[in-house]
Scaffold this motif. Sequence first.
Motif, PDB file in Angstrom:
ATOM      1  N   MET A   1       0.781  -1.286  -0.005  1.00 60.71           N
ATOM      2  CA  MET A   1      -0.026   0.104   0.148  1.00 60.71           C
ATOM      3  C   MET A   1       0.830   1.283  -0.110  1.00 60.71           C
ATOM      4  N   LEU A   2       0.631   2.246   1.108  1.00 65.41           N
ATOM      5  CA  LEU A   2       1.465   3.327   0.969  1.00 65.41           C
ATOM      6  C   LEU A   2       2.537   3.361   2.124  1.00 65.41           C
ATOM      7  N   GLY A   3       2.791   2.273   2.568  1.00 68.00           N
ATOM      8  CA  GLY A   3       4.076   2.019   3.792  1.00 68.00           C
ATOM      9  C   GLY A   3       3.276   1.923   4.974  1.00 68.00           C
ATOM     10  N   ALA A   4       4.229   1.652   5.915  1.00 64.93           N
ATOM     11  CA  ALA A   4       3.797   1.232   7.458  1.00 64.93           C
ATOM     12  C   ALA A   4       3.621   2.601   8.017  1.00 64.93           C
ATOM     13  N   GLN A   5       2.225   2.784   8.181  1.00 68.11           N
ATOM     14  CA  GLN A   5       1.873   4.225   9.041  1.00 68.11           C
ATOM     15  C   GLN A   5       1.201   4.176  10.012  1.00 68.11           C
ATOM     16  N   ALA A   6       0.968   4.721  11.101  1.00 72.03           N
ATOM     17  CA  ALA A   6       0.134   4.626  12.121  1.00 72.03           C
ATOM     18  C   ALA A   6      -1.242   5.655  11.520  1.00 72.03           C
ATOM     19  N   ARG A   7      -2.349   4.820  11.882  1.00 69.24           N
ATOM     20  CA  ARG A   7      -3.680   5.630  11.078  1.00 69.24           C
ATOM     21  C   ARG A   7      -4.426   5.899  12.595  1.00 69.24           C
ATOM     22  N   GLU A   8      -5.154   7.152  12.340  1.00 66.81           N
ATOM     23  CA  GLU A   8      -5.939   7.392  13.556  1.00 66.81           C
ATOM     24  C   GLU A   8      -7.115   8.395  12.810  1.00 66.81           C
ATOM     25  N   CYS A   9      -8.399   8.270  13.622  1.00 64.88           N
ATOM     26  CA  CYS A   9      -9.502   9.287  13.552  1.00 64.88           C
ATOM     27  C   CYS A   9     -10.218   9.051  11.975  1.00 64.88           C
ATOM     28  N   GLU A  10     -10.188   7.734  11.677  1.00 59.29           N
ATOM     29  CA  GLU A  10     -10.797   7.495  10.314  1.00 59.29           C
ATOM     30  C   GLU A  10     -12.346   7.662  10.256  1.00 59.29           C
ATOM     31  N   GLN A  11     -12.850   8.344   9.289  1.00 55.36           N
ATOM     32  CA  GLN A  11     -14.238   8.720   9.050  1.00 55.36           C
ATOM     33  C   GLN A  11     -14.508   7.951   7.890  1.00 55.36           C
ATOM     34  N   ILE A  12     -15.735   7.374   7.824  1.00 57.55           N
ATOM     35  CA  ILE A  12     -16.307   6.758   6.547  1.00 57.55           C
ATOM     36  C   ILE A  12     -17.590   7.433   5.977  1.00 57.55           C
ATOM     37  N   LEU A  13     -17.497   7.862   4.841  1.00 59.23           N
ATOM     38  CA  LEU A  13     -18.588   8.540   4.336  1.00 59.23           C
ATOM     39  C   LEU A  13     -19.007   7.761   2.899  1.00 59.23           C
ATOM     40  N   PRO A  14     -20.396   7.585   2.894  1.00 58.51           N
ATOM     41  CA  PRO A  14     -20.772   7.097   2.006  1.00 58.51           C
ATOM     42  C   PRO A  14     -20.805   7.903   0.515  1.00 58.51           C
ATOM     43  N   LEU A  15     -20.702   7.322  -0.531  1.00 55.32           N
ATOM     44  CA  LEU A  15     -20.550   7.954  -1.861  1.00 55.32           C
ATOM     45  C   LEU A  15     -21.663   7.413  -2.681  1.00 55.32           C
ATOM     46  N   ARG A  16     -22.899   7.900  -2.644  1.00 55.16           N
ATOM     47  CA  ARG A  16     -24.081   7.473  -3.315  1.00 55.16           C
ATOM     48  C   ARG A  16     -24.603   8.586  -4.275  1.00 55.16           C
ATOM     49  N   ARG A  66     -12.607   6.639   2.745  1.00 59.15           N
ATOM     50  CA  ARG A  66     -12.538   6.753   4.268  1.00 59.15           C
ATOM     51  C   ARG A  66     -11.405   7.816   4.399  1.00 59.15           C
ATOM     52  N   ILE A  67     -11.458   8.698   5.368  1.00 58.43           N
ATOM     53  CA  ILE A  67     -10.575   9.639   5.690  1.00 58.43           C
ATOM     54  C   ILE A  67      -9.643   9.505   7.086  1.00 58.43           C
ATOM     55  N   ALA A  68      -8.326   9.379   6.912  1.00 57.32           N
ATOM     56  CA  ALA A  68      -7.770   8.989   8.222  1.00 57.32           C
ATOM     57  C   ALA A  68      -6.568  10.022   8.527  1.00 57.32           C
ATOM     58  N   ARG A  69      -6.114  10.393   9.441  1.00 61.82           N
ATOM     59  CA  ARG A  69      -4.881  11.164   9.756  1.00 61.82           C
ATOM     60  C   ARG A  69      -3.920   9.985   9.746  1.00 61.82           C
ATOM     61  N   ILE A  70      -2.808  10.127   9.324  1.00 57.90           N
ATOM     62  CA  ILE A  70      -1.648   9.121   9.178  1.00 57.90           C
ATOM     63  C   ILE A  70      -0.394   9.896   9.946  1.00 57.90           C
ATOM     64  N   SER A  71       0.577   9.069  10.334  1.00 57.78           N
ATOM     65  CA  SER A  71       1.715   9.475  10.916  1.00 57.78           C
ATOM     66  C   SER A  71       2.853   8.528  10.496  1.00 57.78           C
ATOM     67  N   ASP A  72       4.053   8.893  10.126  1.00 60.04           N
ATOM     68  CA  ASP A  72       5.194   8.021   9.687  1.00 60.04           C
ATOM     69  C   ASP A  72       6.311   8.822  10.067  1.00 60.04           C
ATOM     70  N   GLY A  73       6.983   8.664  11.401  1.00 60.59           N
ATOM     71  CA  GLY A  73       8.174   9.280  12.064  1.00 60.59           C
ATOM     72  C   GLY A  73       7.804  10.723  12.243  1.00 60.59           C
ATOM     73  N   PHE A  82     -10.787   5.427  -1.606  1.00 63.96           N
ATOM     74  CA  PHE A  82     -12.093   5.358  -2.052  1.00 63.96           C
ATOM     75  C   PHE A  82     -12.441   3.988  -2.657  1.00 63.96           C
ATOM     76  N   ILE A  83     -13.301   3.514  -2.260  1.00 68.48           N
ATOM     77  CA  ILE A  83     -13.696   1.948  -2.157  1.00 68.48           C
ATOM     78  C   ILE A  83     -15.182   1.824  -2.958  1.00 68.48           C
ATOM     79  N   ASP A  84     -15.035   0.875  -4.040  1.00 68.74           N
ATOM     80  CA  ASP A  84     -16.223   0.519  -4.658  1.00 68.74           C
ATOM     81  C   ASP A  84     -16.038  -1.101  -5.025  1.00 68.74           C
ATOM     82  N   ALA A  85     -17.625  -1.141  -5.106  1.00 70.00           N
ATOM     83  CA  ALA A  85     -17.603  -2.887  -5.579  1.00 70.00           C
ATOM     84  C   ALA A  85     -17.997  -2.764  -7.080  1.00 70.00           C
ATOM     85  N   GLY A  86     -17.612  -2.260  -7.773  1.00 68.13           N
ATOM     86  CA  GLY A  86     -17.842  -2.272  -9.357  1.00 68.13           C
ATOM     87  C   GLY A  86     -17.210  -3.210 -10.229  1.00 68.13           C
ATOM     88  N   PRO A  87     -17.241  -2.771 -11.407  1.00 63.60           N
ATOM     89  CA  PRO A  87     -16.513  -3.829 -12.385  1.00 63.60           C
ATOM     90  C   PRO A  87     -15.121  -3.862 -12.465  1.00 63.60           C
TER      91      PRO A  87
END
Length: 140
Positions: A1-16, A66-73, A82-87
């Motif tokens: 993915m984008l490397g090893a980072q700490a993730r916090e404060c994740e928010q999930i927003l629908p996209l409809r 999904r929106i999250a604060r991340i930290s890496d050092g 951005f996640i979908d179950a499309g084709p």
Amino acid sequence: MLGAQARECEQILPLRGDEDVVRLRRQVRDSMVAMGFGLIEQTKIITAASELARNTLRYGGGGEARIARISDGARQGLELRFIDAGPGIADIALALTDGYTSGGGLGLGLGGARRLADAFHIDTAPGAGTTVIIAKWKLF
């Protein structure tokens, strides 16, 4: 993915629908302001988020962001997924080419988002949906 980072404060927003894209843009802006990002960085990531959210709607049939604060050092940043179950996307390299579009748009969405972000990752396969992850970093 984008490397090893700490993730916090994740928010999930629908996209409809379009109103969800507006809500996402507002939330991304608020998160970036709270983290101390400047106007140029805010504009870049809000633009990328808007493009990716619209792709999620148009090509993936909707999904979520999904929106999250991340930290890496010494770096802290904002990560957007951005996640979908499309084709899915059959040819990622082609989809990232400026000018390519499978839906009548300008063909700047994925490639443009990649250029506007500090980090970009896409996970997709035909019939398996798509996840696009971008991040913007700030040294504190």
